[in-house]
Design an enzyme around this catalytic site. Sequence first.
Site, PDB file in Angstrom:
ATOM      1  N   ASN A   1     -34.228 -49.058  39.469  1.00 17.45           N
ATOM      2  CA  ASN A   1     -32.836 -48.680  39.746  1.00 17.45           C
ATOM      3  C   ASN A   1     -32.627 -47.205  39.423  1.00 17.45           C
ATOM      4  O   ASN A   1     -33.222 -46.655  38.488  1.00 17.45           O
ATOM      5  CB  ASN A   1     -31.831 -49.595  39.029  1.00 17.45           C
ATOM      6  CG  ASN A   1     -32.011 -49.679  37.526  1.00 17.45           C
ATOM      7  OD1 ASN A   1     -33.102 -49.508  37.001  1.00 17.45           O
ATOM      8  ND2 ASN A   1     -30.921 -49.940  36.828  1.00 17.45           N
ATOM      9  N   ILE A   2     -31.791 -46.587  40.243  1.00 18.99           N
ATOM     10  CA  ILE A   2     -31.510 -45.154  40.118  1.00 18.99           C
ATOM     11  C   ILE A   2     -29.989 -44.992  40.117  1.00 18.99           C
ATOM     12  O   ILE A   2     -29.346 -45.154  41.162  1.00 18.99           O
ATOM     13  CB  ILE A   2     -32.145 -44.362  41.286  1.00 18.99           C
ATOM     14  CG1 ILE A   2     -33.657 -44.649  41.379  1.00 18.99           C
ATOM     15  CG2 ILE A   2     -31.883 -42.861  41.103  1.00 18.99           C
ATOM     16  CD1 ILE A   2     -34.323 -44.108  42.644  1.00 18.99           C
ATOM     17  N   GLU A   3     -29.450 -44.726  38.934  1.00 18.56           N
ATOM     18  CA  GLU A   3     -27.994 -44.641  38.815  1.00 18.56           C
ATOM     19  C   GLU A   3     -27.495 -43.230  39.125  1.00 18.56           C
ATOM     20  O   GLU A   3     -28.278 -42.295  39.307  1.00 18.56           O
ATOM     21  CB  GLU A   3     -27.573 -45.104  37.410  1.00 18.56           C
ATOM     22  CG  GLU A   3     -27.931 -46.565  37.200  1.00 18.56           C
ATOM     23  CD  GLU A   3     -27.331 -47.178  35.945  1.00 18.56           C
ATOM     24  OE1 GLU A   3     -26.865 -46.446  35.061  1.00 18.56           O
ATOM     25  OE2 GLU A   3     -27.351 -48.430  35.865  1.00 18.56           O
TER      26      GLU A   3
ATOM     27  N   CYS B   1     -30.237 -50.014  43.613  1.00 27.12           N
ATOM     28  CA  CYS B   1     -30.954 -51.042  42.842  1.00 27.12           C
ATOM     29  C   CYS B   1     -32.469 -50.904  43.007  1.00 27.12           C
ATOM     30  O   CYS B   1     -32.954 -50.345  44.003  1.00 27.12           O
ATOM     31  CB  CYS B   1     -30.558 -52.431  43.321  1.00 27.12           C
ATOM     32  SG  CYS B   1     -28.898 -52.938  42.876  1.00 27.12           S
TER      33      CYS B   1
ATOM     34  N   GLU C   1     -34.687 -53.175  43.773  1.00 25.71           N
ATOM     35  CA  GLU C   1     -35.223 -53.873  44.949  1.00 25.71           C
ATOM     36  C   GLU C   1     -35.070 -53.024  46.195  1.00 25.71           C
ATOM     37  O   GLU C   1     -35.980 -52.902  47.016  1.00 25.71           O
ATOM     38  CB  GLU C   1     -34.473 -55.196  45.169  1.00 25.71           C
ATOM     39  CG  GLU C   1     -34.548 -56.170  44.025  1.00 25.71           C
ATOM     40  CD  GLU C   1     -33.427 -55.989  42.999  1.00 25.71           C
ATOM     41  OE1 GLU C   1     -33.092 -54.838  42.658  1.00 25.71           O
ATOM     42  OE2 GLU C   1     -32.914 -57.004  42.532  1.00 25.71           O
TER      43      GLU C   1
ATOM     44  N   CYS D   1     -28.995 -58.663  43.425  1.00 26.41           N
ATOM     45  CA  CYS D   1     -27.571 -58.653  43.771  1.00 26.41           C
ATOM     46  C   CYS D   1     -27.401 -58.970  45.253  1.00 26.41           C
ATOM     47  O   CYS D   1     -28.361 -58.988  46.033  1.00 26.41           O
ATOM     48  CB  CYS D   1     -26.949 -57.298  43.420  1.00 26.41           C
ATOM     49  SG  CYS D   1     -27.245 -56.004  44.644  1.00 26.41           S
TER      50      CYS D   1
ATOM     51  N   CYS E   1     -28.787 -56.388  47.758  1.00 27.56           N
ATOM     52  CA  CYS E   1     -30.255 -56.423  47.872  1.00 27.56           C
ATOM     53  C   CYS E   1     -30.709 -57.650  48.659  1.00 27.56           C
ATOM     54  O   CYS E   1     -31.651 -57.573  49.461  1.00 27.56           O
ATOM     55  CB  CYS E   1     -30.895 -56.383  46.493  1.00 27.56           C
ATOM     56  SG  CYS E   1     -30.686 -54.768  45.698  1.00 27.56           S
TER      57      CYS E   1
HETATM   58  N1  THU Z   1     -29.441 -53.629  39.402  1.00 28.46           N
HETATM   59  C1  THU Z   1     -30.618 -53.650  40.085  1.00 28.46           C
HETATM   60  O1  THU Z   1     -31.383 -52.680  40.075  1.00 28.46           O
HETATM   61  N2  THU Z   1     -30.908 -54.755  40.813  1.00 28.46           N
HETATM   62  C2  THU Z   1     -30.097 -55.841  40.918  1.00 28.46           C
HETATM   63  O2  THU Z   1     -30.299 -56.697  41.770  1.00 28.46           O
HETATM   64  C3  THU Z   1     -28.989 -55.980  39.970  1.00 28.46           C
HETATM   65  C4  THU Z   1     -28.484 -54.702  39.403  1.00 28.46           C
HETATM   66  C5  THU Z   1     -29.110 -52.422  38.629  1.00 28.46           C
HETATM   67  C6  THU Z   1     -27.987 -51.618  39.217  1.00 28.46           C
HETATM   68  C7  THU Z   1     -27.469 -50.892  38.002  1.00 28.46           C
HETATM   69  O3  THU Z   1     -28.228 -49.708  37.829  1.00 28.46           O
HETATM   70  C8  THU Z   1     -27.762 -51.828  36.842  1.00 28.46           C
HETATM   71  O4  THU Z   1     -28.709 -52.767  37.331  1.00 28.46           O
HETATM   72  C9  THU Z   1     -26.543 -52.558  36.307  1.00 28.46           C
HETATM   73  O5  THU Z   1     -25.855 -53.174  37.342  1.00 28.46           O
END
Ligand code: THU
Length: 135
Positions: free
Chosen positions: A42-44, A53, A55, A90, A93
Amino acid sequence: MDEKEMIQNAIKAREKSYAPYSKFHVGAYLETASGKFYEGCNIENASYGATNCAERTAFFKAVSEGERNFVRIAIVGGGENSDLEVCPPCGICLQVMREFCNPESFEIILGTEDNPEKFLLKDLLPKGFGPDNLK
Ligand code: THU
């Protein structure tokens, strides 16, 4: 590669996670039908909605390299200093998976090294909207 190794590779991919806001770090390891593997994390973003996300990172890397057929993905996630939790993909994804994967056969591996749990895309996204709906 067995499911334990798929999870181990997702754990490795998680080390690259950029999650300074949620501090929830996710890793993914995606296998293509041609036998290649793509890591994702994940890259915020300070503008939270721009977050990607793990995935989708793996899928977009693969698709951008010409891959269109996928076999399975392993996903792990958890807080910065806590144990890994079962981290289901999620809805966004799942929708991206639905675009490129057969819901009857694409496998989603969750859980831990010692207790991997396998689901089919159709289990997590029953009656999903996909490319066929636009034909
Ligand atoms: N996140 C994912 O990378 N994959 C998911 O399917 C669920 C959520 C990440 C997004 C965000 O950076 C962190 O988890 C909290 O939501």
